[in-house]
Design an enzyme around this catalytic site. Structure first.
Site, PDB file in Angstrom:
ATOM      1  N   HIS A 173       0.844  -1.208   0.000  1.00  0.00           N
ATOM      2  CA  HIS A 173       0.000   0.000   0.000  1.00  0.00           C
ATOM      3  C   HIS A 173       0.879   1.259   0.000  1.00  0.00           C
ATOM      4  O   HIS A 173       0.607   2.225  -0.716  1.00  0.00           O
ATOM      5  CB  HIS A 173      -0.878   0.051   1.253  1.00  0.00           C
ATOM      6  CG  HIS A 173      -1.895  -1.047   1.374  1.00  0.00           C
ATOM      7  ND1 HIS A 173      -1.963  -1.868   2.475  1.00  0.00           N
ATOM      8  CD2 HIS A 173      -2.888  -1.458   0.542  1.00  0.00           C
ATOM      9  CE1 HIS A 173      -2.967  -2.726   2.328  1.00  0.00           C
ATOM     10  NE2 HIS A 173      -3.545  -2.504   1.167  1.00  0.00           N
ATOM     11  N   LYS A 178     -15.591  -6.877   4.978  1.00  0.00           N
ATOM     12  CA  LYS A 178     -14.610  -7.798   5.549  1.00  0.00           C
ATOM     13  C   LYS A 178     -14.618  -7.679   7.081  1.00  0.00           C
ATOM     14  O   LYS A 178     -14.795  -6.590   7.612  1.00  0.00           O
ATOM     15  CB  LYS A 178     -13.207  -7.459   5.034  1.00  0.00           C
ATOM     16  CG  LYS A 178     -13.037  -7.642   3.541  1.00  0.00           C
ATOM     17  CD  LYS A 178     -11.631  -7.294   3.122  1.00  0.00           C
ATOM     18  CE  LYS A 178     -11.450  -7.372   1.621  1.00  0.00           C
ATOM     19  NZ  LYS A 178     -10.154  -6.825   1.194  1.00  0.00           N
ATOM     20  N   ARG A 225      -1.910  -6.049  -8.245  1.00  0.00           N
ATOM     21  CA  ARG A 225      -0.735  -6.877  -7.977  1.00  0.00           C
ATOM     22  C   ARG A 225      -0.554  -7.945  -9.031  1.00  0.00           C
ATOM     23  O   ARG A 225       0.552  -8.284  -9.413  1.00  0.00           O
ATOM     24  CB  ARG A 225      -0.878  -7.572  -6.612  1.00  0.00           C
ATOM     25  CG  ARG A 225      -0.728  -6.653  -5.457  1.00  0.00           C
ATOM     26  CD  ARG A 225      -1.292  -7.241  -4.219  1.00  0.00           C
ATOM     27  NE  ARG A 225      -2.743  -7.300  -4.289  1.00  0.00           N
ATOM     28  CZ  ARG A 225      -3.533  -7.572  -3.271  1.00  0.00           C
ATOM     29  NH1 ARG A 225      -3.015  -7.868  -2.103  1.00  0.00           N
ATOM     30  NH2 ARG A 225      -4.838  -7.572  -3.418  1.00  0.00           N
ATOM     31  N   SER A 274      -2.712  -7.841   2.930  1.00  0.00           N
ATOM     32  CA  SER A 274      -2.961  -7.715   4.367  1.00  0.00           C
ATOM     33  C   SER A 274      -3.375  -9.061   4.942  1.00  0.00           C
ATOM     34  O   SER A 274      -2.956  -9.427   6.040  1.00  0.00           O
ATOM     35  CB  SER A 274      -4.075  -6.688   4.621  1.00  0.00           C
ATOM     36  OG  SER A 274      -3.698  -5.426   4.151  1.00  0.00           O
TER      37      SER A 274
END
Ligand code: ADP
Length: 160
Positions: free
Chosen positions: A18, A42, A91, A129
């Site tokens: 990030h 989430k 990514r 994460s």
């Protein structure tokens, strides 16, 4: 005219991936707003305030970035902030499908705001994460993936 881009996410917690995206964006835009989502679907490890505080601490040395929390619809928040673009990180190809859907939904909701994508340096392209949390929960070394302040916060969540 100064240009603002919004980088939204859960940031649970913020990683070097990030941070790499943020640094790249600050070189392209006058103002970068890292927007920490309060209403994420989430189940987060760090609460809303903790996620915001960690982002603020680890980004405090970078000029041109502001960390704010937001609740509700991202499109409304971005319009309030007069942002010209949403920033997301890519990514791998696996990120593309969801990001493409999200970009199209955001375009319906806020047609004047573009979605822009940046890729991180190669050494950060596998960091997420969720993987960092999993490694930390199992007692693994995560110092390569997160700022030392975040590493300490993760250690507190998973005392050995
Ligand atoms: P969200 O729950 O909105 O996906 P995340 O905090 O997981 O929030 O991610 C926010 C954004 O940062 C997403 O666009 C994600 O693809 C991107 N991102 C996450 N990890 C990395 C990384 N290692 N390198 C580049 N971008 C990343």
């Amino acid at each position: 005219m100064s240009r603002t881009i919004i980088y939204p996410g859960t940031f649970d917690p913020i990683t070097f991936g990030h941070m790499d995206i943020v640094k790249r964006a600050t070189r392209l835009f006058d103002n970068v707003i890292l927007a920490v989502a309060g209403d994420s679907s989430k189940n987060s490890l760090f609460c809303y305030d903790e996620r915001i505080a960690l982002c603020r601490e680890v980004l405090s040395d970078i000029d041109g970035i502001e960390v704010v929390g937001f609740r509700g619809l991202l499109a409304n928040f971005a319009q309030e902030k007069n942002a010209c673009a949403f920033l997301r990180g890519l990514r791998a190809v696996s990120d593309f499908e969801f990001e493409f859907q999200l970009a199209n939904m955001n375009r319906r909701l806020a047609p004047e705001i573009e979605s822009l994508f940046l890729t991180p340096a190669e050494q950060y392209s596998f960091i997420s994460s969720s993987l960092v949390k999993e490694v930390a929960s199992l007692g693994g070394d995560i110092t390569e993936f997160v700022h030392p302040i975040v590493a300490v916060a993760l250690k507190d969540k998973f005392p050995s």
